[in-house]
Write a protein that holds these residues in place. Structure first.
Motif, PDB file in Angstrom:
ATOM      1  N   PHE A 198      24.555  -4.388  37.585  1.00  0.00           N
ATOM      2  CA  PHE A 198      25.210  -4.731  38.699  1.00  0.00           C
ATOM      3  C   PHE A 198      25.384  -3.760  39.549  1.00  0.00           C
ATOM      4  CE2 PHE A 198      26.991  -9.103  37.437  1.00  0.00           C
ATOM      5  CZ  PHE A 198      26.334  -9.919  38.561  1.00  0.00           C
ATOM      6  N   LEU A 199      24.385  -2.917  39.629  1.00  0.00           N
ATOM      7  CA  LEU A 199      24.128  -1.682  40.475  1.00  0.00           C
ATOM      8  C   LEU A 199      23.900  -1.994  42.149  1.00  0.00           C
ATOM      9  CD1 LEU A 199      21.615   0.635  39.580  1.00  0.00           C
ATOM     10  CD2 LEU A 199      21.898  -1.585  38.673  1.00  0.00           C
ATOM     11  N   ALA A 200      23.766  -1.212  42.772  1.00  0.00           N
ATOM     12  CA  ALA A 200      23.234  -1.497  44.123  1.00  0.00           C
ATOM     13  C   ALA A 200      22.189  -0.402  44.438  1.00  0.00           C
ATOM     14  CB  ALA A 200      24.424  -1.445  45.193  1.00  0.00           C
ATOM     15  N   ALA A 201      21.283  -0.647  45.493  1.00  0.00           N
ATOM     16  CA  ALA A 201      20.333   0.253  46.022  1.00  0.00           C
ATOM     17  C   ALA A 201      20.256   0.245  47.493  1.00  0.00           C
ATOM     18  CB  ALA A 201      19.185   0.323  45.357  1.00  0.00           C
ATOM     19  N   ALA A 202      19.988   1.365  48.102  1.00  0.00           N
ATOM     20  CA  ALA A 202      19.550   1.482  49.454  1.00  0.00           C
ATOM     21  C   ALA A 202      18.684   2.903  49.581  1.00  0.00           C
ATOM     22  CB  ALA A 202      20.845   1.614  50.220  1.00  0.00           C
ATOM     23  N   GLY A 203      17.868   2.861  50.700  1.00  0.00           N
ATOM     24  CA  GLY A 203      17.165   4.105  50.906  1.00  0.00           C
ATOM     25  C   GLY A 203      16.507   4.247  52.082  1.00  0.00           C
ATOM     26  N   ASP A 204      15.536   5.212  52.239  1.00  0.00           N
ATOM     27  CA  ASP A 204      14.813   5.244  53.535  1.00  0.00           C
ATOM     28  C   ASP A 204      13.368   5.595  52.856  1.00  0.00           C
ATOM     29  OD1 ASP A 204      14.563   8.142  52.312  1.00  0.00           O
ATOM     30  OD2 ASP A 204      15.186   9.004  54.053  1.00  0.00           O
ATOM     31  N   ALA A 205      12.448   6.015  53.743  1.00  0.00           N
ATOM     32  CA  ALA A 205      11.154   5.847  53.395  1.00  0.00           C
ATOM     33  C   ALA A 205      10.661   6.918  52.614  1.00  0.00           C
ATOM     34  CB  ALA A 205      10.212   6.143  54.901  1.00  0.00           C
ATOM     35  N   ASP A 256      19.107   6.469  58.324  1.00  0.00           N
ATOM     36  CA  ASP A 256      19.804   7.664  58.292  1.00  0.00           C
ATOM     37  C   ASP A 256      20.633   7.568  57.028  1.00  0.00           C
ATOM     38  OD1 ASP A 256      18.878   8.996  60.822  1.00  0.00           O
ATOM     39  OD2 ASP A 256      20.219   7.300  61.670  1.00  0.00           O
ATOM     40  N   TYR A 257      21.147   6.571  56.798  1.00  0.00           N
ATOM     41  CA  TYR A 257      22.036   6.358  55.685  1.00  0.00           C
ATOM     42  C   TYR A 257      22.277   5.136  55.007  1.00  0.00           C
ATOM     43  CZ  TYR A 257      25.281   4.808  59.497  1.00  0.00           C
ATOM     44  OH  TYR A 257      25.906   4.471  60.821  1.00  0.00           O
ATOM     45  N   GLY A 258      22.866   4.972  53.734  1.00  0.00           N
ATOM     46  CA  GLY A 258      22.971   3.802  53.113  1.00  0.00           C
ATOM     47  C   GLY A 258      24.405   3.500  53.138  1.00  0.00           C
ATOM     48  N   ILE A 259      24.576   2.143  53.031  1.00  0.00           N
ATOM     49  CA  ILE A 259      26.093   1.871  53.105  1.00  0.00           C
ATOM     50  C   ILE A 259      26.134   0.745  51.718  1.00  0.00           C
ATOM     51  CG2 ILE A 259      27.472  -0.173  54.099  1.00  0.00           C
ATOM     52  CD1 ILE A 259      27.105   2.485  55.700  1.00  0.00           C
ATOM     53  N   PHE A 260      27.183   1.349  50.957  1.00  0.00           N
ATOM     54  CA  PHE A 260      27.545   0.733  49.721  1.00  0.00           C
ATOM     55  C   PHE A 260      28.812   0.083  49.784  1.00  0.00           C
ATOM     56  CE2 PHE A 260      24.462   3.952  48.730  1.00  0.00           C
ATOM     57  CZ  PHE A 260      23.511   3.445  48.061  1.00  0.00           C
ATOM     58  N   ALA A 261      28.585  -1.468  49.760  1.00  0.00           N
ATOM     59  CA  ALA A 261      30.085  -2.244  50.205  1.00  0.00           C
ATOM     60  C   ALA A 261      30.466  -3.032  48.942  1.00  0.00           C
ATOM     61  CB  ALA A 261      29.638  -2.804  51.324  1.00  0.00           C
ATOM     62  N   GLY A 262      31.680  -3.244  48.905  1.00  0.00           N
ATOM     63  CA  GLY A 262      32.615  -4.042  47.857  1.00  0.00           C
ATOM     64  C   GLY A 262      32.262  -3.787  46.525  1.00  0.00           C
ATOM     65  N   GLY A 263      32.406  -4.686  45.793  1.00  0.00           N
ATOM     66  CA  GLY A 263      32.422  -4.468  44.273  1.00  0.00           C
ATOM     67  C   GLY A 263      33.464  -5.042  43.752  1.00  0.00           C
ATOM     68  N   LEU A 264      33.559  -4.783  42.177  1.00  0.00           N
ATOM     69  CA  LEU A 264      34.844  -5.249  41.473  1.00  0.00           C
ATOM     70  C   LEU A 264      35.157  -4.045  40.736  1.00  0.00           C
ATOM     71  CD1 LEU A 264      33.522  -8.617  39.898  1.00  0.00           C
ATOM     72  CD2 LEU A 264      34.763  -8.298  42.133  1.00  0.00           C
TER      73      LEU A 264
END
Length: 306
Positions: A198-205, A256-264
């Motif tokens: 239950f992790l999250a991911a974001a990124g650029d090229a 430019d950037y990642g957004i990591f939102a919410g969670g428990l």
């Protein structure tokens, strides 16, 4: 989330415009509301609600639409859906998409400008199947299976490959699968430094940031760690930790950037949003969600890797 290959911008360059959509999830019950994060102003506004209240969904998309897929009406994640909803950024319109091949929850999604790949999850049993969703025609076909059946993983990638990482098999996992869109082939990637679910991911090229999650089965040992995956070399390095350790968060972003939102945290839904700048590996707290939530899906009108 993708659209054409964008090079990483320098820290001095203006932020890319566009919005991220944080959709559905769980508060005190499963919810259908969406929140729209505008990157240029770091502001949050209400988006158009989805038609179904589902948690443990997955999102992918291009610069025109986000596809929000599958999920559970149960907070215990014991119900399964194959439904998809299409969020059109211009006009904030929501419409029904084409269903996935199998009802599931706790899957993950990524893709390029043409297709989204929705992989793994649970149908009541751990799955390694993938669904390939073509945005222009709203058609769905079976993709190539991931190497290991698992749930509660995260995904990021480039305009050429998707990287599915982490999750839960019979214990928390650090495995990664690299999915090449053009050939529908799958290969093992380099394992994450920290096994978690239950992790999250974001990124650029260039890089994918795999953030947060839980390092145990119950979610009592939550992580703030970020692993930075460099696609060109399949190498991992430590990223800058999130401000709050949590699981069942979601990731999206722009070039430019990642957004990591919410969670428990200890069962309580969170409204926290962390902003991770790829070029400097810096993290800052940004505008909170209007509704504290976890286990949401996300898509972006300016995907970081496109």
């Amino acid at each position: 989330m993708r659209a054409g290959l964008l090079l990483r911008q320098s820290a001095a360059a203006p932020a890319a415009s566009g919005v991220g959509i944080i959709a559905a999830g769980r508060a005190n019950a499963t919810i259908s509301s969406t929140e729209k994060y505008t990157y240029s102003s770091d502001s949050i506004a209400s988006g158009t609600s989805l038609s179904a209240s589902l948690a443990a969904k997955a999102g992918a998309g291009n610069t025109t639409v986000g596809i929000h897929a599958a999920g559970s009406t149960s907070l215990a994640y014991t119900a399964y859906s194959s439904a998809t909803e299409k969020y059109t950024y211009t006009g904030d319109a929501v419409s029904a998409g084409t269903s996935l091949g199998t009802a599931k929850n706790s899957l993950s999604g990524t893709g390029d400008a043409s297709v989204g790949i929705f992989g793994a999850g649970t149908t009541g049993s751990n799955s390694n199947t993938t669904d390939k969703y073509t945005y222009s025609t709203d058609t769905r076909a079976a993709g190539t299976n991931l190497g290991t059946a698992r749930i509660r993983l995260a995904a990021a990638g480039t305009s050429a490959v998707g990287l599915f990482g982490g999750g839960f098999v019979s214990a928390v996992s650090a495995l990664t699968d690299k999915y090449t869109y053009s050939s529908d082939t799958r290969a093992a990637g380099t394992a994450l430094t920290t096994a978690r679910q239950f992790l999250a991911a974001a990124g650029d090229a260039t890089v994918g940031i795999f953030a947060g999650g839980a390092t145990d089965a119950s979610g009592s040992s939550r992580s703030s760690a970020c692993n930075k995956y460099t696609y060109s070399s399949d190498t991992l390095s430590a990223g800058t930790a999130l401000g709050t350790a949590r699981w069942q968060l979601v990731g999206t972003g722009n070039p430019d950037y990642g957004i990591f939102a919410g969670g428990l945290v200890a069962g309580a839904p969170q409204s926290i949003v962390d902003k991770y700048t790829y070029s400097s590996d810096t993290r800052a707290l940004t505008t909170s969600l209007n509704t504290a939530r976890g286990a949401s899906s996300a898509s972006s009108s300016t995907p970081g890797h496109l």
